[in-house]
Design an enzyme around this catalytic site. Structure first.
Site, PDB file in Angstrom:
ATOM      1  N   CYS A  28      -1.647  -5.184   8.143  1.00 32.91           N
ATOM      2  CA  CYS A  28      -2.410  -4.007   8.585  1.00 32.91           C
ATOM      3  C   CYS A  28      -3.727  -3.906   7.821  1.00 32.91           C
ATOM      4  O   CYS A  28      -4.790  -3.696   8.412  1.00 32.91           O
ATOM      5  CB  CYS A  28      -1.571  -2.748   8.385  1.00 32.91           C
ATOM      6  SG  CYS A  28      -2.269  -1.263   9.131  1.00 32.91           S
ATOM      7  N   CYS A  29      -3.669  -4.086   6.502  1.00 35.49           N
ATOM      8  CA  CYS A  29      -4.888  -4.069   5.694  1.00 35.49           C
ATOM      9  C   CYS A  29      -5.832  -5.194   6.100  1.00 35.49           C
ATOM     10  O   CYS A  29      -7.059  -5.016   6.153  1.00 35.49           O
ATOM     11  CB  CYS A  29      -4.546  -4.198   4.213  1.00 35.49           C
ATOM     12  SG  CYS A  29      -3.700  -2.787   3.480  1.00 35.49           S
ATOM     13  N   CYS A  40      -6.459   4.756   2.863  1.00 31.46           N
ATOM     14  CA  CYS A  40      -6.052   5.325   4.143  1.00 31.46           C
ATOM     15  C   CYS A  40      -5.113   6.505   3.907  1.00 31.46           C
ATOM     16  O   CYS A  40      -4.324   6.502   2.955  1.00 31.46           O
ATOM     17  CB  CYS A  40      -5.371   4.271   5.006  1.00 31.46           C
ATOM     18  SG  CYS A  40      -6.483   2.952   5.549  1.00 31.46           S
ATOM     19  N   CYS A  86      -1.280   5.971   3.433  1.00 29.12           N
ATOM     20  CA  CYS A  86      -0.913   5.021   2.379  1.00 29.12           C
ATOM     21  C   CYS A  86      -1.359   5.472   0.993  1.00 29.12           C
ATOM     22  O   CYS A  86      -1.373   4.660   0.053  1.00 29.12           O
ATOM     23  CB  CYS A  86      -1.493   3.648   2.692  1.00 29.12           C
ATOM     24  SG  CYS A  86      -0.906   2.955   4.245  1.00 29.12           S
ATOM     25  N   CYS A 113      -5.269  -4.546  -1.275  1.00 33.58           N
ATOM     26  CA  CYS A 113      -5.215  -4.582   0.187  1.00 33.58           C
ATOM     27  C   CYS A 113      -5.630  -5.943   0.733  1.00 33.58           C
ATOM     28  O   CYS A 113      -5.331  -6.273   1.878  1.00 33.58           O
ATOM     29  CB  CYS A 113      -6.118  -3.503   0.780  1.00 33.58           C
ATOM     30  SG  CYS A 113      -7.870  -3.724   0.410  1.00 33.58           S
TER      31      CYS A 113
END
Length: 283
Positions: A126-127, A210, A213, A238
Site C-alpha cells: 500500500c505504501c 496517513c 496508520c 514506508c
C-alpha cells in the site's frame, strides 16, 4: 558564507535568535544544493514540522523552489489544511501529487482497501503504490530531492547522512539538511519563526502519516512508534527512505506488477472495442 543566523521579533519586541549549529549546517547545505542543482531541485514534504522548517530555510535561497506533497488519498484533514497554510504564509507553490488510479485500483481489487491492517507485506505494498510509485513520477524532471529527515526519530533513523543516494530513485541525489539537527533545534526554530504547525501535534502526535496508520505514541515510545503500531516492529519505514528486506513483500510486489500488466491489457482491449463501436455508430 551565510552562517544561518536569523533573528525574529517576539511578541514582547525582543529578538528571538534561531541560530544553532544544526540549523546553520542545514542552511549551508541547502545553499549548496540550490547552487548545484538549480531548477532541478525539489523539496518533498509531508507538512510535518521538519519539512516546514526546511521550506522556510530554502525559500530565502530560492523562492521558486519546487515543493512536492504526496497525497496518498488517506491523509488526515489537518495535512490538507497545512498545505493551504504553507502556501499562504510561506508563499511557496505546493504541488500535490496523487497515486496513479489504475495502480490503486489493481491493488484494491485483489487485496481490498484496508489491506495494510492484515499483513506487513500488504502494508508495504500500500505504501509502495501510494507513495513510492507516486514519488517516482514526481521526480522525473528532478536531479536531487530534499527531505525533512532528522536523526533520532526511530531506530531506523539513528544515523542520517547529509547527502546520499537511494536505490529507489537511481541517479538522483537525496539531500537531508536536518541531518545534524535534534528535535529541540527544529521546534525552537519553528516557534521562533512562528511557522505553521500541523494541528495533530496538539493531540500528542509526533510523526504524522496517513490517517488510518498513525496514532500518538505512548509515553516512553519512539517518535515514530505511532506509525503502523499494530505491527511487530512499529515505526518501520514506508519505503520512501528504505525499509526492512522482506521476501513476502517482494512476492506481493511482483504479483501486483503482474496484475497491473494484465489489467492494462484488458483496459486496452476495452478501449479498442469502444473505439470500434463509436466508429461503427458514426458510419
Amino acid at each position: 558564507m551565510d552562517t544561518g543566523t536569523h533573528e525574529v521579533q517576539r511578541s514582547d519586541g525582543a529578538a528571538a535568535p534561531t541560530a544553532t549549529p544544526g540549523i546553520a549546517a542545514a542552511r549551508a547545505l541547502l545553499s549548496w544544493a540550490v547552487d548545484r542543482f538549480g531548477s532541478r531541485l525539489a523539496v518533498v514534504t509531508s507538512m510535518q514540522v521538519e519539512g516546514v522548517v526546511v521550506l522556510d530555510l530554502i525559500r530565502d535561497l530560492d523562492p521558486d523552489v519546487r515543493v512536492i506533497l504526496l497525497d496518498t488519498g488517506r491523509l488526515p484533514a489537518g495535512t490538507y489544511r497545512m498545505v493551504d497554510e504553507v502556501r499562504r504564509r510561506l508563499a511557496v507553490n505546493v504541488e500535490v501529487w496523487m497515486p496513479d488510479p489504475d495502480q490503486v485500483r489493481t491493488m484494491v481489487a485483489r487485496h481490498g482497501a484496508e489491506l495494510f491492517r492484515y499483513d506487513y507485506a500488504l502494508r508495504r505494498l500500500c505504501c509502495h503504490v501510494r507513495k513510492v510509485e507516486t514519488l517516482r513520477r514526481a521526480l522525473v524532471d528532478v536531479d536531487a530531492w530534499v527531505t525533512g529527515l532528522r536523526p533520532g526519530t526511530a531506530a531506523s533513523r539513528r544515523h542520517i547522512a547529509p547527502v546520499e543516494s537511494d536505490a529507489q530513485y537511481p541517479g538522483k541525489a537525496k539531500i537531508n539538511p536536518l541531518a545534524s539537527c535534534d528535535a529541540d533545534e527544529v521546534l525552537r526554530y519553528a516557534r521562533a519563526r512562528n511557522l505553521p504547525m500541523h494541528p495533530l501535534y496538539e493531540a500528542g502526535y509526533r510523526s504524522i502519516g496517513c490517517a488510518p496508520c498513525t496514532r500518538a505514541p505512548l509515553p516512553g515510545e519512539d517518535e515514530r512508534a505511532g506509525r503502523w503500531w499494530w505491527e511487530p516492529a512499529p515505526g518501520d519505514e514506508c519505503g520512501l527512505h528504505g525499509a526492512s528486506r522482506s521476501e513476502r513483500f517482494d512476492a506481493v510486489l511482483t504479483q501486483w506488477r503482474g496484475d497491473l500488466e494484465r489489467d492494462g491489457a484488458s483496459r486496452g482491449d476495452l478501449t479498442r472495442d469502444l473505439s470500434r463501436r463509436d466508429r461503427k455508430e458514426r458510419s
